[in-house]
Enzyme design. Structure first.
Site, short mmCIF file in Angstrom:
data_model
loop_
_atom_site.label_atom_id
_atom_site.label_comp_id
_atom_site.label_asym_id
_atom_site.label_seq_id
_atom_site.Cartn_x
_atom_site.Cartn_y
_atom_site.Cartn_z
CG HIS A 46 -1.86 -1.14 1.31
ND1 HIS A 46 -3.09 -1.19 0.72
CD2 HIS A 46 -1.71 -2.34 1.95
CE1 HIS A 46 -3.67 -2.35 0.98
NE2 HIS A 46 -2.84 -3.08 1.72
CB SER A 50 16.46 19.75 -15.07
OG SER A 50 15.81 21.01 -14.99
CE LYS A 101 14.43 17.15 -11.07
NZ LYS A 101 14.01 15.84 -11.55
CD GLU A 110 10.80 10.04 -16.57
OE1 GLU A 110 10.86 10.52 -15.42
OE2 GLU A 110 11.29 10.60 -17.58
#
Length: 461
Positions: free
Chosen positions: A189, A319, A325, A332
């Site tokens: 969960h 980025s 970053k 993805e």
């Protein structure tokens, strides 16, 4: 651009002079200016090359085609198979639902290419090789396009898609083995749960891919059934006796794959359940990969404000505004690919149900989406495997930190002090920002020695 005149049953048509296609192809090119980037997959064209070559051989063997015509048709088919005529197939998938325009595109290219090879002019009213009478002899677009669909699908799956999935599975297996003794906190969960090893977590990923591969391989056999010889509606009108068996035998010898004659050609022309079933397996693998990708990017989240239990490769900057970053881009990308595959499955399912009486009329759409899914999955599995999975490293410090701080280690106390007392320990530890051990001792439920003996994560996995 200069043109020549070609003729068909509807009259004269101007065709680009430097192209081998004829009137029927040109009419389709003009009438279906829809989604110019949605070209008929080249794998279908190559499959047609294999098929037309095999058919010319059988028609010659049965005495319906002379040796010279057979040899010339075979010569051009080899050019098609080897990619030398790729620019001669301009049609989009948004055409007739039987794929007739593409079948005629192939027939016309073969016919005109032969005429050029023997010194005749394209568009000659009496060509040496006629696109219908010679190249399309004993055939209908309905059985040839359906057969090409199966040839292209099977070849792509066994030559590219399945090996790429197996490569990913093997790299996951290697990580599973190397991570087998790294104990970490489990999560259910999205909340802290009892301990697990990082290897056990990865074993779930391996099993998912293995199950998907088993499903895909089990459904492969149905793609081997070829409807060639069914001609227009499955009855085999205009195809000589024994032609279908001989064409399939020739295809087997040309490809090395164990193709078979479809047991029921009425089913093969009017539906494409075999492709629906195979794509369902591709979808199953896509669903698994979305779960795996999300797990990995969440486990790697951070580097300081996320979970950060694993490190993934730093492939590129993430980025345009935030210096330094790094993002989980392979995860993805794979998620987007798998989402596309799931969408393709919906389209294939609806298209597969569009078999009206003796013919499915969404064939180009079905094969376009199937081949796209198979190619995307292959490329993505290779990329994800080599640029993400192979470079994953555990963050031992972070893993130990979460494990030591976890309140769910208390679960092991249930059988010693009961669920209610264990709950009170957790609640007190959370409220006081203290440890389970401190609260167990403070509440008088366990001594320090008893707690250390029972609450050992290495015994909980």
């Amino acid at each position: 651009m200069t043109y020549r005149i070609e003729k068909d049953a509807l009259g004269k048509v101007q065709v680009p002079k430097n192209k081998y296609w004829g009137a029927q192809t040109e009419r389709s090119r003009r009438n279906f200016k829809i989604g110019k980037k949605s070209s008929m997959p080249i794998e279908i064209i190559y499959a047609f090359g294999l098929l037309k070559k095999a058919i010319s051989y059988v028609n010659f063997k049965l005495g319906f085609l002379c040796k010279k015509k057979k040899d010339l048709i075979s010569l051009v088919c080899d050019e098609i198979i080897n990619g030398k005529l790729d620019d001669q197939f301009p049609l989009v998938i948004w055409q007739t639902g039987s794929g007739t325009h593409t079948n005629m595109n192939v027939n016309e290219v073969i016919s005109n290419r032969v005429n050029v090879l023997i010194g005749k002019n394209m568009g000659d009213e009496k060509p040496f090789i006629h696109p219908n009478d010679d190249v399309n002899m004993s055939q209908s677009s309905n059985d040839t396009f359906s057969t090409a669909m199966h040839i292209a699908s099977y070849k792509l799956l066994v030559e590219k898609t399945i090996p790429s999935i197996e490569e990913l599975m093997n790299n996951l297996e290697k990580k599973k083995n190397s991570f087998q003794h790294i104990i970490k906190i489990g999560r259910t969960h999205l909340m802290d749960a009892v301990p697990i090893t990082l290897g056990q977590e990865f074993s779930g990923y391996v099993s998912q891919i293995k199950n998907g591969l088993t499903s895909l391989k089990n459904s492969l056999n149905r793609l081997l059934d070829l409807p060639i010889g069914g001609t227009a509606v499955g009855t085999g009108l205009n195809a000589p006796h024994g032609y279908d068996l001989q064409v399939v035998e020739k295809l087997k010898s040309e490809t090395g794959y164990p193709f078979k004659v479809a047991k029921n050609k009425f089913e093969s022309l009017s539906s494409h359940d075999a492709i629906v079933e195979n794509h369902s397996s591709l979808k199953q693998i896509a669903v698994s990969l979305i779960k795996i990708s999300n797990d990995i990017r969440f486990l790697a989240s951070g580097p300081r404000s996320g979970i950060g239990e694993i490190h993934i490769p730093k492939n590129e900057t993430g980025s345009s505004i935030m210096p330094g970053k790094i993002n989980p881009t392979q995860c993805e990308s794979l998620i987007m690919v798998c989402t596309q595959i799931i969408g393709n499955d919906v389209a294939i399912s609806i298209a597969g149900s569009s078999g009206n009486y003796e013919l499915n009329v969404c064939k180009p759409l079905i094969i376009y989406n199937f081949l796209e899914s198979a190619l995307l999955l292959s490329d993505s599995c290779t990329s994800f495997s080599s640029l993400c999975i192979k470079g994953i490293k555990p963050n031992h410090q972070r893993i130990k930190e979460f494990l030591d701080k976890s309140l769910m280690l208390v679960t092991v106390l249930n059988t010693h002090i009961g669920y209610d007392k264990a709950t009170k320990i957790v609640q007190s530890a959370y409220a006081n920002n203290s440890s389970l051990k401190d609260e167990s001792i403070r509440l008088g439920y366990l001594s320090s020695e008893e707690f250390d003996k029972i609450v050992d994560p290495s015994k909980m996995i």
